[in-house]
Scaffold this active site. Structure first.
Site, mmCIF file in Angstrom:
data_model
loop_
_atom_site.group_PDB
_atom_site.id
_atom_site.type_symbol
_atom_site.label_atom_id
_atom_site.label_comp_id
_atom_site.label_asym_id
_atom_site.label_seq_id
_atom_site.Cartn_x
_atom_site.Cartn_y
_atom_site.Cartn_z
ATOM 1 N N LYS A 59 0.850 -1.066 -0.495
ATOM 2 C CA LYS A 59 -0.315 0.104 -0.172
ATOM 3 C C LYS A 59 0.987 1.214 0.165
ATOM 4 C CE LYS A 59 -2.454 -0.350 4.114
ATOM 5 N NZ LYS A 59 -1.992 -2.282 3.659
ATOM 6 N N ARG A 75 -9.336 1.568 8.416
ATOM 7 C CA ARG A 75 -9.168 0.190 9.459
ATOM 8 C C ARG A 75 -10.053 -0.289 10.680
ATOM 9 N NH1 ARG A 75 -3.161 1.208 8.817
ATOM 10 N NH2 ARG A 75 -2.064 -0.569 8.808
ATOM 11 N N ARG A 119 -0.363 -7.945 13.632
ATOM 12 C CA ARG A 119 -0.897 -7.551 12.749
ATOM 13 C C ARG A 119 -1.593 -7.964 11.301
ATOM 14 N NH1 ARG A 119 4.061 -4.515 10.224
ATOM 15 N NH2 ARG A 119 3.330 -3.075 9.930
ATOM 16 N N ARG A 164 12.309 -1.573 11.277
ATOM 17 C CA ARG A 164 10.731 -0.828 12.042
ATOM 18 C C ARG A 164 10.257 -1.938 13.263
ATOM 19 N NH1 ARG A 164 6.054 0.156 8.330
ATOM 20 N NH2 ARG A 164 4.683 -0.536 9.612
ATOM 21 N N ARG A 177 11.725 -6.213 5.111
ATOM 22 C CA ARG A 177 11.209 -4.970 5.480
ATOM 23 C C ARG A 177 12.016 -4.712 7.262
ATOM 24 N NH1 ARG A 177 5.762 -2.070 5.052
ATOM 25 N NH2 ARG A 177 5.385 -2.881 7.135
#
Ligand code: AMP
Length: 193
Positions: free
Chosen positions: A14, A89, A145, A134, A128
């Site tokens: 996204k 969301r 998640r 992160r 990632r």
């Protein structure tokens, strides 16, 4: 000008597509995840509150998220068009967005649903984690998640589908190919001038 929502599981691409599409259409990409991360970096009161939820892979409470988006959408550059990445969301957020748009007599044009199978999502999210470090990309938090997405966000697709707004796009493959697929489905809906 166009008003787009991008919806899909973490890792579907996204953020990447949001930036490319925003550039293509000359509209701001509004990513609630990016805004929260920036607040965490700057240690603002919002960032300090949001961080605890983000680090666990949970959603930041609707009250905080809704206020942030309301404020952002009322800024000058979002008046004519926008792309929302990662909002709404939850059902409460859908209702809030409906209210915000109704108050200013605006309508969504399309909800782009970006898909990818769970193996690919896991592969991308763990990649990632290594690249960007992160704090919410650890294996346990990644799993949480994905579960939270299925529980709380996947049901929103039915809501928008009942309004005939959903355009489903395969998020696998080269980044530019995915962007082209999205532009094609928007074109097919008469949204590309
Ligand atoms: P993202 O970069 O979109 O994956 O967002 C990263 C994190 O920010 C999420 O896991 C949530 O903790 C928080 N977040 C982003 N957008 C929202 C939202 N619309 N509602 C609640 N929490 C959000």
């Amino acid at each position: 000008m166009i008003r787009i929502l991008l919806i899909g599981p973490p890792g579907a691409g996204k953020g990447t597509q949001a930036a490319l599409l925003a550039q293509h259409f000359g509209i701001p990409a509004i990513s609630t995840g990016d805004i929260f991360r920036e607040n965490v970096r700057n240690e603002t009161p919002l960032g300090l509150e949001a961080k605890a939820f983000m680090d666990r892979g949970e959603y930041v409470p609707d009250s905080l998220t809704n206020a942030l988006v309301r404020d952002r959408l009322n800024q000058e550059d979002a008046v004519a068009g926008f792309l929302l990445d990662g909002y709404p969301r939850t059902i409460d957020q859908v209702e809030e967005l409906d209210d915000i748009l109704e108050e200013t007599d605006k309508k969504l044009d399309v909800v782009v649903q970006l898909t990818a199978d769970s193996e690919e999502l896991l592969r991308r999210l763990s990649g990632r984690a290594q690249e960007q470090g992160r704090s919410d990309d650890t294996p346990e938090v990644i799993k949480r998640r994905l579960d939270v997405y299925e529980e709380q966000t996947a049901p929103l697709i039915d809501i928008y589908a009942s309004r005939s707004l959903v355009a489903k796009v395969n998020g696998l493959g080269e980044i530019g190919d995915v962007t082209n697929r999205i532009i094609e489905v928007l074109d097919a809906r008469g949204l590309v001038s």
